[in-house]
Scaffold this motif. Structure first.
Motif, mmCIF file in Angstrom:
data_model
loop_
_atom_site.group_PDB
_atom_site.id
_atom_site.type_symbol
_atom_site.label_atom_id
_atom_site.label_comp_id
_atom_site.label_asym_id
_atom_site.label_seq_id
_atom_site.Cartn_x
_atom_site.Cartn_y
_atom_site.Cartn_z
ATOM 1 N N ILE A 60 0.927 -1.943 0.114
ATOM 2 C CA ILE A 60 0.579 -0.048 -0.165
ATOM 3 C C ILE A 60 0.909 1.040 0.458
ATOM 4 O O ILE A 60 0.424 2.556 -0.004
ATOM 5 N N GLY A 61 2.515 0.987 -0.130
ATOM 6 C CA GLY A 61 3.260 2.448 -0.435
ATOM 7 C C GLY A 61 3.124 3.621 1.307
ATOM 8 O O GLY A 61 3.486 4.614 0.784
ATOM 9 N N GLY A 62 2.726 3.329 2.092
ATOM 10 C CA GLY A 62 1.971 4.126 3.610
ATOM 11 C C GLY A 62 1.108 4.592 2.896
ATOM 12 O O GLY A 62 1.022 5.674 3.562
ATOM 13 N N GLY A 63 0.312 4.323 2.551
ATOM 14 C CA GLY A 63 -1.051 5.576 2.403
ATOM 15 C C GLY A 63 -2.085 5.692 3.459
ATOM 16 O O GLY A 63 -1.748 4.620 4.547
ATOM 17 N N MET A 64 -2.679 6.141 3.548
ATOM 18 C CA MET A 64 -3.516 6.879 4.251
ATOM 19 C C MET A 64 -5.127 6.193 3.865
ATOM 20 O O MET A 64 -5.393 7.047 3.576
ATOM 21 N N MET A 65 -5.834 7.103 4.692
ATOM 22 C CA MET A 65 -7.294 6.472 4.544
ATOM 23 C C MET A 65 -8.084 7.055 5.626
ATOM 24 O O MET A 65 -8.204 7.111 6.683
ATOM 25 N N MET A 101 -14.288 2.232 16.215
ATOM 26 C CA MET A 101 -13.500 2.926 16.311
ATOM 27 C C MET A 101 -11.856 3.206 16.376
ATOM 28 O O MET A 101 -11.448 1.989 15.587
ATOM 29 N N GLY A 102 -11.470 4.149 15.329
ATOM 30 C CA GLY A 102 -10.559 4.354 15.479
ATOM 31 C C GLY A 102 -10.161 3.890 13.968
ATOM 32 O O GLY A 102 -8.776 3.697 13.314
ATOM 33 N N SER A 103 -10.985 4.014 12.929
ATOM 34 C CA SER A 103 -10.972 3.280 11.637
ATOM 35 C C SER A 103 -9.881 4.817 10.670
ATOM 36 O O SER A 103 -11.237 4.533 9.625
ATOM 37 N N SER A 104 -9.432 5.114 11.019
ATOM 38 C CA SER A 104 -9.676 6.248 9.878
ATOM 39 C C SER A 104 -8.018 7.099 10.284
ATOM 40 O O SER A 104 -7.725 7.742 11.904
ATOM 41 N N ASP A 105 -7.100 7.633 9.623
ATOM 42 C CA ASP A 105 -5.429 8.311 9.930
ATOM 43 C C ASP A 105 -5.878 9.695 10.149
ATOM 44 O O ASP A 105 -5.072 10.397 10.613
#
Length: 132
Positions: free
Chosen positions: A51-56, A123-127
């Motif tokens: 994933i190349g260190g991606g954020m979501m 809960m916590g499902s977001s960067d």
């Protein structure tokens, strides 16, 4: 909030439903949050090299609400509640594992509840949390 309300409350967008506007937007939003959390957990389970260190994250449109009269307790409370119904509807479950108390108080059984397993997944499902 727009995907749920514009599709299941006023029927403005596909699927254009408005048969149960006091219930369906909340069910749709609940399922959007669960789908987001599931996708997030799957994405984060992939090797970093994949994933190349991606954020979501989540991004929500927010029209900030100001009290009509800042000296009025009821206006201040109404503005806060409006913000909780717009931003808190999606951000509180991700940050705290539950919908805002003001939503629960106003909507009662119309607002779905998370199971303990769902709460843990959401809960916590977001960067990050974005605001448009």
């Amino acid at each position: 909030a727009t995907p749920a309300s514009a599709r299941y409350s006023n029927g403005e967008h596909a699927p254009g439903r408005n048969e149960r506007p006091g219930i369906e937007p909340y069910l749709a939003a609940h399922n959007l949050l669960l789908a987001h959390a599931k996708a997030y957990r799957i994405y984060k389970s992939l090797p970093a090299s994949t994933i190349g260190g991606g954020m979501m994250g989540l991004s929500n449109c927010a029209d900030f609400r100001y009290p009509r009269d800042p000296a009025s307790d009821s206006d201040v409370t109404a503005a806060q509640r409006a913000m909780e119904f717009q931003l808190g509807w999606f951000y509180d479950p991700v940050a705290f594992g539950e919908y805002p108390a003001s939503m629960r108080d106003r909507l009662g059984k119309r607002l779905p509840r998370f199971t303990p397993e769902e709460r843990e997944m959401v809960m916590g499902s977001s960067d990050f949390l974005g605001v448009n």
